[in-house]
Design a protein around this motif. Structure first.
Motif, PDB file in Angstrom:
ATOM      1  N   ARG A 158       0.899  -1.249   0.021  1.00  9.24           N
ATOM      2  CA  ARG A 158      -0.157  -0.061   0.076  1.00  9.24           C
ATOM      3  C   ARG A 158       1.117   1.322   0.014  1.00  9.24           C
ATOM      4  O   ARG A 158       1.915   1.337   0.961  1.00  9.24           O
ATOM      5  CB  ARG A 158      -0.871  -0.065   1.243  1.00  9.24           C
ATOM      6  CG  ARG A 158      -1.771  -1.100   1.060  1.00  9.24           C
ATOM      7  CD  ARG A 158      -2.829  -0.684   2.323  1.00  9.24           C
ATOM      8  NE  ARG A 158      -4.042  -1.737   2.259  1.00  9.24           N
ATOM      9  CZ  ARG A 158      -4.211  -3.064   3.037  1.00  9.24           C
ATOM     10  NH1 ARG A 158      -3.372  -3.155   3.792  1.00  9.24           N
ATOM     11  NH2 ARG A 158      -5.090  -3.584   2.750  1.00  9.24           N
ATOM     12  N   THR A 166      -2.524   5.892  -2.666  1.00  7.85           N
ATOM     13  CA  THR A 166      -4.004   5.404  -3.222  1.00  7.85           C
ATOM     14  C   THR A 166      -3.544   4.262  -3.709  1.00  7.85           C
ATOM     15  O   THR A 166      -4.619   3.612  -4.152  1.00  7.85           O
ATOM     16  CB  THR A 166      -4.516   6.327  -3.953  1.00  7.85           C
ATOM     17  OG1 THR A 166      -3.855   6.800  -5.234  1.00  7.85           O
ATOM     18  CG2 THR A 166      -4.949   7.923  -3.340  1.00  7.85           C
ATOM     19  N   VAL A 167      -2.395   3.670  -3.934  1.00 11.10           N
ATOM     20  CA  VAL A 167      -2.022   2.236  -4.953  1.00 11.10           C
ATOM     21  C   VAL A 167      -2.081   1.196  -3.930  1.00 11.10           C
ATOM     22  O   VAL A 167      -1.624   1.270  -2.769  1.00 11.10           O
ATOM     23  CB  VAL A 167      -0.734   2.480  -5.444  1.00 11.10           C
ATOM     24  CG1 VAL A 167      -0.467   1.277  -6.243  1.00 11.10           C
ATOM     25  CG2 VAL A 167      -0.777   3.728  -6.336  1.00 11.10           C
ATOM     26  N   GLU A 168      -2.677   0.132  -4.131  1.00 13.74           N
ATOM     27  CA  GLU A 168      -2.753  -1.214  -3.480  1.00 13.74           C
ATOM     28  C   GLU A 168      -2.370  -2.260  -4.513  1.00 13.74           C
ATOM     29  O   GLU A 168      -2.994  -2.125  -5.654  1.00 13.74           O
ATOM     30  CB  GLU A 168      -3.991  -1.388  -2.900  1.00 13.74           C
ATOM     31  CG  GLU A 168      -4.367  -0.845  -1.878  1.00 13.74           C
ATOM     32  CD  GLU A 168      -5.418  -1.200  -1.305  1.00 13.74           C
ATOM     33  OE1 GLU A 168      -5.929  -0.967   0.018  1.00 13.74           O
ATOM     34  OE2 GLU A 168      -6.595  -1.641  -1.774  1.00 13.74           O
ATOM     35  N   ILE A 169      -1.425  -2.974  -4.135  1.00 15.92           N
ATOM     36  CA  ILE A 169      -0.855  -4.061  -5.021  1.00 15.92           C
ATOM     37  C   ILE A 169      -1.136  -5.449  -4.330  1.00 15.92           C
ATOM     38  O   ILE A 169      -0.344  -5.431  -3.010  1.00 15.92           O
ATOM     39  CB  ILE A 169       0.462  -3.874  -5.516  1.00 15.92           C
ATOM     40  CG1 ILE A 169       0.780  -2.467  -6.279  1.00 15.92           C
ATOM     41  CG2 ILE A 169       0.803  -4.963  -6.443  1.00 15.92           C
ATOM     42  CD1 ILE A 169       1.999  -2.067  -6.430  1.00 15.92           C
ATOM     43  N   MET A 227      -3.223  -4.712  -9.051  1.00 15.50           N
ATOM     44  CA  MET A 227      -2.904  -3.302  -8.872  1.00 15.50           C
ATOM     45  C   MET A 227      -4.208  -2.485  -9.025  1.00 15.50           C
ATOM     46  O   MET A 227      -4.571  -2.602 -10.018  1.00 15.50           O
ATOM     47  CB  MET A 227      -1.751  -2.877  -9.622  1.00 15.50           C
ATOM     48  CG  MET A 227      -1.411  -1.520  -9.231  1.00 15.50           C
ATOM     49  SD  MET A 227       0.416  -1.166 -10.339  1.00 15.50           S
ATOM     50  CE  MET A 227       0.291   0.553 -10.059  1.00 15.50           C
ATOM     51  N   THR A 228      -4.338  -1.742  -7.835  1.00 17.62           N
ATOM     52  CA  THR A 228      -5.593  -0.807  -7.988  1.00 17.62           C
ATOM     53  C   THR A 228      -5.137   0.646  -7.321  1.00 17.62           C
ATOM     54  O   THR A 228      -4.220   0.739  -6.710  1.00 17.62           O
ATOM     55  CB  THR A 228      -6.711  -1.405  -7.089  1.00 17.62           C
ATOM     56  OG1 THR A 228      -6.624  -1.524  -5.694  1.00 17.62           O
ATOM     57  CG2 THR A 228      -7.163  -2.754  -7.518  1.00 17.62           C
ATOM     58  N   ASP A 229      -5.967   1.588  -8.014  1.00 15.05           N
ATOM     59  CA  ASP A 229      -6.063   2.905  -7.330  1.00 15.05           C
ATOM     60  C   ASP A 229      -7.303   3.435  -7.455  1.00 15.05           C
ATOM     61  O   ASP A 229      -8.257   2.520  -7.956  1.00 15.05           O
ATOM     62  CB  ASP A 229      -4.821   3.649  -7.731  1.00 15.05           C
ATOM     63  CG  ASP A 229      -5.168   4.169  -9.478  1.00 15.05           C
ATOM     64  OD1 ASP A 229      -6.227   4.069  -9.945  1.00 15.05           O
ATOM     65  OD2 ASP A 229      -4.170   4.929  -9.781  1.00 15.05           O
ATOM     66  N   TYR A 254       7.412  -2.816  -9.641  1.00 17.61           N
ATOM     67  CA  TYR A 254       6.793  -1.631  -9.223  1.00 17.61           C
ATOM     68  C   TYR A 254       7.920  -0.892  -8.703  1.00 17.61           C
ATOM     69  O   TYR A 254       8.692  -1.599  -7.900  1.00 17.61           O
ATOM     70  CB  TYR A 254       5.930  -2.105  -8.326  1.00 17.61           C
ATOM     71  CG  TYR A 254       5.106  -0.611  -7.889  1.00 17.61           C
ATOM     72  CD1 TYR A 254       4.332   0.168  -8.728  1.00 17.61           C
ATOM     73  CD2 TYR A 254       5.337  -0.477  -6.544  1.00 17.61           C
ATOM     74  CE1 TYR A 254       3.793   1.216  -8.149  1.00 17.61           C
ATOM     75  CE2 TYR A 254       4.713   0.861  -6.005  1.00 17.61           C
ATOM     76  CZ  TYR A 254       4.035   1.770  -6.932  1.00 17.61           C
ATOM     77  OH  TYR A 254       3.378   2.986  -6.430  1.00 17.61           O
ATOM     78  N   LYS A 270       6.807   5.580  -8.229  1.00 16.76           N
ATOM     79  CA  LYS A 270       5.392   4.754  -8.195  1.00 16.76           C
ATOM     80  C   LYS A 270       4.889   4.557  -9.690  1.00 16.76           C
ATOM     81  O   LYS A 270       3.714   4.895 -10.083  1.00 16.76           O
ATOM     82  CB  LYS A 270       4.473   6.128  -7.798  1.00 16.76           C
ATOM     83  CG  LYS A 270       4.789   6.426  -6.380  1.00 16.76           C
ATOM     84  CD  LYS A 270       3.947   7.494  -5.825  1.00 16.76           C
ATOM     85  CE  LYS A 270       4.328   7.953  -4.534  1.00 16.76           C
ATOM     86  NZ  LYS A 270       3.718   8.897  -4.050  1.00 16.76           N
TER      87      LYS A 270
END
Length: 66
Positions: free
Chosen positions: A17, A20-23, A45-47, A59, A64
């Protein structure tokens, strides 16, 4: 964790984390000296604007950029 070269390997429910990015992934190799993560196995991977699913992802935590 390998303190000698500041690296870490992890298997299982890996989560990164950053802002705002989560992988999420099954496996992680992290190079702490360069702050780069190599993830593989069910990578997601989400934001706030997107969701990316792939088998592998590199990554850079400094820039980022995946």
């Amino acid at each position: 964790m390998n303190e000698e070269n500041n690296s870490l390997e992890a298997d299982g429910n890996v989560i990164i984390r950053q802002d705002t990015v989560e992988i999420f992934s099954d496996h992680l190799y992290y190079d702490g000296k360069n702050r780069k993560a190599l993830l593989n196995g069910n990578v997601k991977m989400t934001d706030s604007k997107m969701e990316l699913k792939t088998l592998a992802l590199d990554y850079d935590l400094n820039t980022k950029i995946a």
